[in-house]
Every structure is written in structure tokens, then in C-alpha cells.
Design an enzyme around this catalytic site. Structure first.
Site, short mmCIF file in Angstrom:
data_model
loop_
_atom_site.label_atom_id
_atom_site.label_comp_id
_atom_site.label_asym_id
_atom_site.label_seq_id
_atom_site.Cartn_x
_atom_site.Cartn_y
_atom_site.Cartn_z
N GLY A 42 5.10 -2.26 7.51
CA GLY A 42 6.47 -2.69 7.79
C GLY A 42 7.19 -1.83 8.80
O GLY A 42 6.75 -0.74 9.15
N GLU A 43 8.31 -2.37 9.27
CA GLU A 43 9.15 -1.66 10.23
C GLU A 43 10.41 -1.21 9.47
O GLU A 43 11.27 -2.03 9.14
CB GLU A 43 9.50 -2.61 11.38
N CYS A 56 2.78 8.39 1.96
CA CYS A 56 3.13 7.40 2.99
C CYS A 56 3.57 6.12 2.28
O CYS A 56 2.80 5.56 1.49
CB CYS A 56 1.89 7.16 3.86
N SER A 67 9.09 6.54 10.74
CA SER A 67 8.49 6.11 12.01
C SER A 67 8.95 4.70 12.36
O SER A 67 8.94 3.81 11.51
CB SER A 67 6.96 6.14 11.87
N CYS A 82 2.39 -5.67 16.38
CA CYS A 82 1.69 -4.88 17.41
C CYS A 82 0.22 -5.29 17.44
O CYS A 82 -0.38 -5.57 16.39
CB CYS A 82 1.81 -3.39 17.11
N GLU A 110 0.81 -1.22 0.00
CA GLU A 110 0.00 0.00 0.00
C GLU A 110 0.84 1.27 0.00
O GLU A 110 1.90 1.32 0.64
CB GLU A 110 -0.82 0.07 1.29
N LEU A 125 5.32 5.20 20.47
CA LEU A 125 5.45 4.95 21.91
C LEU A 125 4.20 4.25 22.45
O LEU A 125 4.28 3.16 23.00
CB LEU A 125 5.71 6.28 22.62
N HIS A 126 3.07 4.88 22.29
CA HIS A 126 1.75 4.30 22.55
C HIS A 126 1.44 3.92 24.00
O HIS A 126 0.31 3.51 24.29
CB HIS A 126 1.48 3.08 21.66
N ASN A 166 -7.76 3.82 14.42
CA ASN A 166 -8.54 3.42 13.26
C ASN A 166 -8.92 1.96 13.45
O ASN A 166 -8.07 1.09 13.33
CB ASN A 166 -7.62 3.52 12.03
N CYS A 215 -2.79 2.24 8.13
CA CYS A 215 -1.70 1.29 7.89
C CYS A 215 -2.14 -0.16 7.68
O CYS A 215 -2.65 -0.80 8.59
CB CYS A 215 -0.83 1.41 9.15
N CYS A 228 -2.55 -3.39 15.12
CA CYS A 228 -2.21 -2.95 13.76
C CYS A 228 -2.59 -3.99 12.70
O CYS A 228 -2.35 -5.19 12.89
CB CYS A 228 -0.71 -2.66 13.70
N CYS A 279 4.70 -7.44 8.44
CA CYS A 279 5.56 -6.89 9.49
C CYS A 279 5.69 -7.91 10.61
O CYS A 279 4.69 -8.47 11.05
CB CYS A 279 4.94 -5.59 10.03
N1 SAH Z 1 6.35 0.18 11.83
C1 SAH Z 1 6.49 1.57 12.02
C2 SAH Z 1 5.92 2.39 10.87
C3 SAH Z 1 4.64 1.92 10.30
S1 SAH Z 1 3.20 2.07 11.34
C4 SAH Z 1 5.89 1.99 13.35
O1 SAH Z 1 5.23 1.17 13.98
O2 SAH Z 1 6.13 3.12 13.76
C5 SAH Z 1 2.94 3.82 11.33
C6 SAH Z 1 2.10 4.34 12.48
O3 SAH Z 1 0.73 3.92 12.33
C7 SAH Z 1 2.58 3.84 13.83
O4 SAH Z 1 2.62 4.87 14.79
C8 SAH Z 1 1.49 2.84 14.16
O5 SAH Z 1 1.44 2.61 15.53
C9 SAH Z 1 0.26 3.50 13.59
N2 SAH Z 1 -0.89 2.58 13.44
C10 SAH Z 1 -0.88 1.26 13.18
N3 SAH Z 1 -2.14 0.77 13.15
C11 SAH Z 1 -2.97 1.80 13.41
C12 SAH Z 1 -4.38 1.93 13.53
N4 SAH Z 1 -5.19 0.90 13.35
N5 SAH Z 1 -4.90 3.16 13.81
C13 SAH Z 1 -4.08 4.23 13.97
N6 SAH Z 1 -2.73 4.17 13.85
C14 SAH Z 1 -2.17 2.97 13.59
FE1 SF4 Z 2 3.72 -2.45 14.70
FE2 SF4 Z 2 4.39 -0.64 12.84
FE3 SF4 Z 2 4.61 -3.28 12.33
FE4 SF4 Z 2 2.19 -2.18 12.53
S1 SF4 Z 2 3.72 -1.72 10.98
S2 SF4 Z 2 2.87 -4.14 13.44
S3 SF4 Z 2 2.54 -0.62 14.11
S4 SF4 Z 2 5.73 -2.11 13.84
#
Ligand code: SAH
Ligand code: SF4
Length: 366
Positions: free
Chosen positions: A164-165, A105, A196, A116, A92, A220-221, A297, A341, A119, A112
Site C-alpha cells: 500500500g501507499e 514492516c 515510505s 509501480c 502481510e 525515487l528509483h 527482489n 513487499c 512491485c 495498491c
Molecule cells: N508504497 C510505498 C511503501 C511500500 S513499498 C512506496 O512505494 O514507497 C516499500 C518499498 O519497497 C518501496 O521503495 C518499493 O519501491 C520497494 N519495492 C517494491 N517492490 C520491490 C521489489 N520487488 N524488490 C525490491 N523492492 C521493492
Molecule cells: Fe508502488 Fe509502493 Fe504501491 Fe508497490 S506498494 S505499487 S512500490 S506505491
């Protein structure tokens, strides 16, 4: 084997590659001008490059390797692209129209591994890293989309926040950043690029040492280890003490600021005491850190999480502000088109699996 995209080479790498094959090094700048300024998509259209060089490039490289699978436009102008890679995987990319420019973006991996709990991208294990070329090409595809509208709009900002990370695909990400920043290429200013990460301390240090001048955002979250481990299992491997020490290193080494991303999950991490803990955790960073509050989201598979109420968001924000924390609430783009994402991709994959089942129904007990 498929040829790699030439978008994956930095200017220095292309110069060296051509030089080693007996071509003048200035050819690389010429080819880059065709790729990024004139935006040709066929080597044969690089009319001022000599035929031997064209033949060599054609033999070893492709220009485009992604194909558009789905494109959705939202009422607010956000455009979500689903691209098919040459190996069939889907990724995407999102174009967000901002007051200050056109922001893209990008995705860095297929799936990934960080996983998390909130996500959509983490639902599917990483099957591979994207090449630098595949990441650059996402920007180019969006630029072609803008070019087609003939409004003289350029991609001005990049956020590396797609699937992805990025720090788990570090070298390709660094090549990508060097390519899009280059003054002979897309000239996207580093201060307009944000990467990020979910927080890999060693890579945060390496990023600080790399002198890329690009902005860093940290997901951070949660304000304490117990809660962070609950929602981001990566915190078990790298608890907050290690993470914050890497952030300190980054701040001191680069003299830059850091953006701390904080998704607000109803009754999980959105209480006033969490805001207070967060303010205390980062108090020593003074103005070097800003917090970006992200409305969650919702993702179908993660139904344990809901979006915070407007009231909680305001209380959280006010508490941070009262403690002198720099804080913003993220504006949402394209929620009507699954622009969060990994969402469009995971929905499309589910749809394809469903269609396959319907075509080949499993008949039980016949
Ligand atoms: N992997 C990296 C970058 C991709 S995710 C990271 O985790 O930072 C980019 C951002 O989108 C991160 O802050 C992630 O926590 C957030 N994100 C992931 N799923 C989401 C969701 N369902 N709603 C809002 N933000 C989300
Ligand atoms: Fe976590 Fe970022 Fe990977 Fe989603 S894309 S699982 S927020 S590290």
C-alpha cells in the site's frame, strides 16, 4: 457489523470517548496500560477497571480483529506473517531482526493503486484502506510473537513499507503513528519510525506540517522523468520537478533528512550515467539526503526486470560516493520466504485461485 479494534483509538480519542459516557478520563490511561504494557487481549482481564467501563468497552470494541493465516520463519530470523482481516482480505507484516533491535514492516492498504511496474503489491488494485486499528494490531501481533519467545524483546523500530501507499491512507496512518509513539503506549521513538512513499507532493507537504518527527523515505528509483515514468506511472501525474519541490519544502520545514530509495533494475536504471544523473539531481540537498540502494527482489509477473549484477551495484555505489552522496546498500531479509513487499500475499492468492480451479475444474467442450 463487526466491532472496531480499540487499538485504533489514540489516547486522547479514548479519553474523550469515555468522558462523553460519564467515565473518569484516567480510565483511558489505565486501559492503555493493560493494552500496551500488560498486553491483555480480553477486556475482562483488565481487573482494575470497573465493571461498568468493561461492559461499555466490550459492547463497542474488540481488541483483536486479525487472525494469523500463515507464519513463515526464515533462516536469518525474519518472520513473515500473513494476517486475515475480518472481511477475509489478506495482508502481510514482516519482523526483521536487526543488530539494533526488532523492526516491523507494516501494511497500510489492501492492494495498491499506484501500480509501480516492478512491485508485487501493485498487481492487485486497492480494495480498501486499513483502519488505524488494523495497522496498530500488526505491531501488537508481532509483539505477542516476541512475548511468546520470552526473551524480553520489544518491537523497537517500524518501517511503513508493506503493501500500500501510506500517503493514500493519510489520516489512518497519522493516527497509527500517534498511537505507537505515545509515551503511555508502545513508546516507539519517532526517530525509529520510517514512512515510505511513492511520492505524492501534497501529502509530503502535509506530512512536513504535521510535526510527527517521523523519518521519511521516498521511492525515487530513477534520476529523470522519462525513466521514472516508465517504471512508476505515478510520475506522469507528479513529475520530478513537483516532487523535488515538495521534498525541499519537507527538508526546510522539518530540518530533518530524507532517505531516497532506489531499486537497481538490470540495464534499466543501474548504469553509471544513471548514478551520475542521480548525484546531480540531489547535489543541492547536500547531506540532507541519503540514498538507499535496494537489490531488486524478482517478482514472477514482472519478468521484464532482473536484479542488477554485483558489479553494477558496486559501480553505482562508487559513483554516488565519489560525488559525495551519502549512500548505503540495503541488506536483504528473508529472501528465502518471499519477504519482499506483497510477494507472499500475491503467491497465496494465486495458490487459493489455483486450488479453487482444481476443485471446480472448468470442463471445456463436454
Ligand atoms: N508504497 C510505498 C511503501 C511500500 S513499498 C512506496 O512505494 O514507497 C516499500 C518499498 O519497497 C518501496 O521503495 C518499493 O519501491 C520497494 N519495492 C517494491 N517492490 C520491490 C521489489 N520487488 N524488490 C525490491 N523492492 C521493492
Ligand atoms: Fe508502488 Fe509502493 Fe504501491 Fe508497490 S506498494 S505499487 S512500490 S506505491
Amino acid at each position: 457489523m463487526n466491532k472496531p479494534s480499540i487499538y485504533g483509538l489514540t489516547l486522547d480519542q479514548l479519553s474523550a470517548w469515555l468522558g462523553e459516557r460519564g467515565h473518569k478520563k484516567f480510565r483511558a490511561s489505565q486501559v492503555w496500560d493493560y493494552l500496551y504494557r500488560q498486553r491483555v487481549t480480553e477486556f475482562n482481564n483488565m481487573t482494575e477497571v470497573n465493571p461498568a467501563c468493561i461492559a461499555l468497552l466490550t459492547e463497542h470494541f474488540a481488541i483483536q480483529t486479525l487472525t494469523e493465516h500463515v507464519k513463515q520463519e526464515s533462516a536469518d530470523g525474519t518472520v513473515k506473517f500473513l494476517f486475515r482481516l475480518e472481511d477475509g482480505n489478506l495482508i502481510e507484516t514482516v519482523l526483521m531482526r536487526q543488530k539494533y533491535g526488532q523492526s516491523v514492516c507494516v501494511t497500510t492498504q489492501v492492494g495498491c493503486n499506484i501500480g509501480c511496474s516492478f512491485c508485487a503489491s501493485g498487481l492487485i488494485k486497492k480494495s480498501r484502506d486499513l483502519t488505524a486499528g488494523e495497522i496498530v494490531e500488526q505491531i501488537m501481533k508481532v509483539q505477542f510473537h516476541l512475548d511468546a519467545a520470552a526473551q524480553d524483546q520489544l518491537v523497537t523500530h517500524i518501517v511503513v513499507m508493506g503493501i500500500g501507499e501510506p500517503f493514500d491512507n493519510f489520516e489512518n496512518m497519522v493516527d497509527f503513528l500517534n498511537i505507537v509513539k505515545d509515551r503511555k503506549g508502545l513508546v516507539i521513538a519517532p526517530k525509529r519510525i520510517t514512512v515510505s512513499t511513492s511520492g505524492l507532493p501534497d501529502k509530503i507537504r502535509e506530512f512536513a506540517d504535521s510535526d510527527l518527527q517521523v523519518n521519511l523515505a521516498l521511492s525515487l528509483h530513477a534520476p529523470n522523468n522519462e525513466l521514472r515514468t516508465r517504471i512508476m506511472k505515478i510520475n506522469r501525474a507528479y513529475p520530478l520537478e513537483q516532487l523535488m519541490s515538495a521534498v525541499e519544502y519537507y527538508l526546510t520545514k522539518t530540518n530533518r533528512r530524507i532517505m531516497l530509495e532506489y531499486i537497481l533494475l538490470r540495464d534499466v536504471n543501474d548504469h553509471q550515467e544513471h548514478a551520475q544523473q542521480l548525484a546531480d539531481l540531489i547535489a543541492h540537498m547536500n547531506k540532507s539526503a541519503s540514498v538507499n540502494l535496494i537489490p531488486y527482489n524478482p517478482v514472477d509477473e514482472h519478468s521484464q526486470y532482473q536484479r542488477s549484477s554485483q558489479e553494477s551495484i558496486i559501480t553505482f555505489y562508487d559513483t554516488l560516493k565519489k560525488n559525495g552522496v551519502n549512500c548505503t546498500v540495503r541488506l536483504e531479509h528473508g529472501t528465502d520466504i518471499d519477504a519482499a513487499c506483497g510477494q507472499l500475499r500475491s503467491k497465496q492468492i494465486k495458490k487459493a485461485a489455483q486450488a479453487e480451479k482444481e476443485e471446480n475444474p472448468v470442463v471445456v467442450g463436454s
